[in-house]
Design an enzyme around this catalytic site. Structure first.
Site: not given
Ligand code: ADP
Length: 158
Positions: A17, A41, A90, A128
């Site tokens: 992130h 949630k 990713r 995450s």
């Molecule tokens: P959501 O629950 O909305 O998917 P996340 O917090 O999991 O939210 O992720 C937010 C954004 O960041 C999403 O677009 C996700 O694909 C991207 N993201 C998460 N981890 C990574 C990473 N390691 N590299 C690039 N983008 C990431």
């Protein structure tokens, strides 16, 4: 003034992130990191803690603001006058889901564009979900998350 939103759950914020935040902050005049608060949630970290941690992790980036929002992202984007949504990709496996969300958002508000940024390859495995699993099993999260987040997660164990 080019203002973009990077929305997500950030539960917890990871190095992936942060990489996307740093990249987006270089591309736009202002970046709003928007933590979606989903009341039905139970989160791993409460929204207030995610907010405080993301603020700490981005404190050296002058054009980054961190907020929380509830409800429809496009409505929130409009309310803060943001015309661009930033999402991270990713792997190819992210694409299908991200594509569907981007299409839905475009239907809801055709004036808002979604921009995808690709993370550094060492973070391409990071999610995450993986961090939550490591944390739950008592592992060291420090290779996956920014230092303040690792400290917070380990500190919660008491
Ligand atoms: P959501 O629950 O909305 O998917 P996340 O917090 O999991 O939210 O992720 C937010 C954004 O960041 C999403 O677009 C996700 O694909 C991207 N993201 C998460 N981890 C990574 C990473 N390691 N590299 C690039 N983008 C990431």
């Amino acid at each position: 003034m080019r203002r973009a939103i990077y929305p997500g759950s950030f539960d917890p914020p990871t190095l992936g992130h942060l990489d996307v935040i740093e990249r987006a902050a270089r591309l736009f005049d202002e970046l709003v990191v928007a933590i979606g608060v989903n009341t039905d949630k139970a989160p791993f970290l409460p929204a207030d803690d995610r907010l405080a941690l993301l603020k700490e992790c981005t404190s050296t980036l002058d054009n980054v603001k961190v907020t929380t929002f509830q409800g429809l992202l496009v409505d929130y984007a409009r309310s803060v006058e943001c015309g661009v949504l930033v999402r991270g990709l990713r792997a190819v496996s992210d694409f299908e889901y991200e594509f569907r969300v981007a299409m839905a958002n475009r239907k809801l508000d055709p004036s808002i564009e979604t921009v995808f940024l690709i993370t550094r390859d060492e973070y391409s495995f990071l999610s995450s979900t993986v961090v939550r699993e490591v944390a739950r099993l008592g592992g060291d999260p420090s290779g996956f998350v920014p230092e303040p987040v690792a400290r917070f997660i380990v500190g919660r164990r008491g």
